[in-house]
Design a protein around this motif. Structure first.
Motif, PDB file in Angstrom:
ATOM      1  N   GLY A 293     -87.302  29.679  78.659  1.00 11.98           N
ATOM      2  CA  GLY A 293     -86.045  29.376  79.349  1.00 11.98           C
ATOM      3  C   GLY A 293     -85.927  27.885  79.614  1.00 11.98           C
ATOM      4  O   GLY A 293     -84.857  27.282  79.440  1.00 11.98           O
ATOM      5  N   LYS A 294     -87.028  27.258  80.022  1.00 10.85           N
ATOM      6  CA  LYS A 294     -87.041  25.809  80.239  1.00 10.85           C
ATOM      7  C   LYS A 294     -86.872  25.064  78.910  1.00 10.85           C
ATOM      8  O   LYS A 294     -86.208  24.026  78.849  1.00 10.85           O
ATOM      9  CB  LYS A 294     -88.339  25.403  80.939  1.00 10.85           C
ATOM     10  CG  LYS A 294     -88.400  25.891  82.393  1.00 10.85           C
ATOM     11  CD  LYS A 294     -89.792  25.891  83.012  1.00 10.85           C
ATOM     12  CE  LYS A 294     -90.488  24.577  83.105  1.00 10.85           C
ATOM     13  NZ  LYS A 294     -91.783  24.673  83.833  1.00 10.85           N
ATOM     14  N   LEU A 295     -87.462  25.609  77.838  1.00  8.92           N
ATOM     15  CA  LEU A 295     -87.313  24.986  76.516  1.00  8.92           C
ATOM     16  C   LEU A 295     -85.855  25.074  76.053  1.00  8.92           C
ATOM     17  O   LEU A 295     -85.331  24.100  75.473  1.00  8.92           O
ATOM     18  CB  LEU A 295     -88.256  25.653  75.508  1.00  8.92           C
ATOM     19  CG  LEU A 295     -88.198  25.124  74.072  1.00  8.92           C
ATOM     20  CD1 LEU A 295     -88.395  23.623  73.982  1.00  8.92           C
ATOM     21  CD2 LEU A 295     -89.229  25.865  73.206  1.00  8.92           C
ATOM     22  N   ASP A 296     -85.180  26.198  76.305  1.00 11.30           N
ATOM     23  CA  ASP A 296     -83.754  26.301  75.960  1.00 11.30           C
ATOM     24  C   ASP A 296     -82.966  25.161  76.608  1.00 11.30           C
ATOM     25  O   ASP A 296     -82.125  24.528  75.970  1.00 11.30           O
ATOM     26  CB  ASP A 296     -83.171  27.627  76.480  1.00 11.30           C
ATOM     27  CG  ASP A 296     -83.479  28.804  75.583  1.00 11.30           C
ATOM     28  OD1 ASP A 296     -83.645  28.634  74.357  1.00 11.30           O
ATOM     29  OD2 ASP A 296     -83.556  29.934  76.117  1.00 11.30           O
ATOM     30  N   THR A 297     -83.244  24.889  77.873  1.00 13.81           N
ATOM     31  CA  THR A 297     -82.551  23.821  78.602  1.00 13.81           C
ATOM     32  C   THR A 297     -82.831  22.461  77.970  1.00 13.81           C
ATOM     33  O   THR A 297     -81.907  21.650  77.784  1.00 13.81           O
ATOM     34  CB  THR A 297     -82.976  23.825  80.081  1.00 13.81           C
ATOM     35  OG1 THR A 297     -82.645  25.099  80.649  1.00 13.81           O
ATOM     36  CG2 THR A 297     -82.296  22.721  80.865  1.00 13.81           C
ATOM     37  N   LEU A 298     -84.089  22.198  77.635  1.00 14.42           N
ATOM     38  CA  LEU A 298     -84.449  20.931  77.000  1.00 14.42           C
ATOM     39  C   LEU A 298     -83.735  20.762  75.660  1.00 14.42           C
ATOM     40  O   LEU A 298     -83.185  19.696  75.364  1.00 14.42           O
ATOM     41  CB  LEU A 298     -85.971  20.843  76.802  1.00 14.42           C
ATOM     42  CG  LEU A 298     -86.477  19.608  76.059  1.00 14.42           C
ATOM     43  CD1 LEU A 298     -86.237  18.343  76.867  1.00 14.42           C
ATOM     44  CD2 LEU A 298     -87.952  19.771  75.709  1.00 14.42           C
ATOM     45  N   LEU A 299     -83.738  21.812  74.852  1.00 14.99           N
ATOM     46  CA  LEU A 299     -83.121  21.728  73.516  1.00 14.99           C
ATOM     47  C   LEU A 299     -81.607  21.561  73.597  1.00 14.99           C
ATOM     48  O   LEU A 299     -80.999  20.946  72.721  1.00 14.99           O
ATOM     49  CB  LEU A 299     -83.466  22.980  72.687  1.00 14.99           C
ATOM     50  CG  LEU A 299     -84.952  23.118  72.303  1.00 14.99           C
ATOM     51  CD1 LEU A 299     -85.211  24.506  71.738  1.00 14.99           C
ATOM     52  CD2 LEU A 299     -85.367  22.044  71.307  1.00 14.99           C
ATOM     53  N   ALA A 300     -80.993  22.089  74.660  1.00 16.00           N
ATOM     54  CA  ALA A 300     -79.536  21.974  74.830  1.00 16.00           C
ATOM     55  C   ALA A 300     -79.130  20.572  75.267  1.00 16.00           C
ATOM     56  O   ALA A 300     -77.975  20.183  75.127  1.00 16.00           O
ATOM     57  CB  ALA A 300     -79.041  22.995  75.846  1.00 16.00           C
ATOM     58  N   GLY A 301     -80.115  19.818  75.834  1.00 16.90           N
ATOM     59  CA  GLY A 301     -79.817  18.478  76.372  1.00 16.90           C
ATOM     60  C   GLY A 301     -79.706  17.512  75.290  1.00 16.90           C
ATOM     61  O   GLY A 301     -79.074  16.627  75.035  1.00 16.90           O
TER      62      GLY A 301
END
Length: 153
Positions: A145-153
């Motif tokens: 879930g944290k990786l999804d946020t990073l990749l979306a940034g």
């Protein structure tokens, strides 16, 4: 009676909305790994991360509880197979992991597959007891879930 035999392999398949080169880099770039690894409530201080993504290389870092910094877990893994943007395989020997016998060797295999500009990641890790597999699964899913946020940034 609790299952005490470490015979269970954790398998997670997850699609990320990013090209596989970016997802692979999130696993191999120390700056990025420090931003997403660890379940919610844990962090990885950047100064603990050292990654040498090649056969015989290593991945080392410390995951620390945000609420109790004395509670930490060190990862010291060795890469046995590396194919850039496609595959990371390694082993780690357990040291100080609650509920795991000292010296237990875990394997980790992370495959990165292209899916029309997105990435299908297949992760295999173990062996675990059934109880530890559930905890590891929850940890990875929270981290992703944290990786999804990073990749979306």
């Amino acid at each position: 009676m609790a299952d005490t035999a470490a015979t269970t392999e954790l398998v997670i398949t997850r699609v990320f909305d990013a090209p596989r080169e970016l997802v692979y880099r999130a696993f191999t770039d120390p700056d990025q790994l420090a931003q997403w690894f660890g379940p919610v409530g844990f962090s990885v201080p950047r100064d603990t991360v050292d990654i040498d993504a090649r056969v015989g290389g290593h991945q080392r870092f410390t995951m620390v509880s945000d609420h109790d910094p004395a509670m930490s877990s060190t990862v010291n893994a060795t890469f046995t197979e590396v194919v850039e943007n496609e595959l990371l395989v390694g082993t780690e020997t357990a040291e100080g992991v609650p509920g795991v016998a000292e010296g237990t060797v875990f394997s980790l295999r992370v495959e990165f597959h292209d899916e029309d500009g997105r990435t299908r990641l297949v992760l295999r890790q173990g062996p675990y007891t059934a109880e530890m597999e559930g905890m590891a699964r929850a940890g990875w899913l929270s981290s992703f879930g944290k990786l999804d946020t990073l990749l979306a940034g």
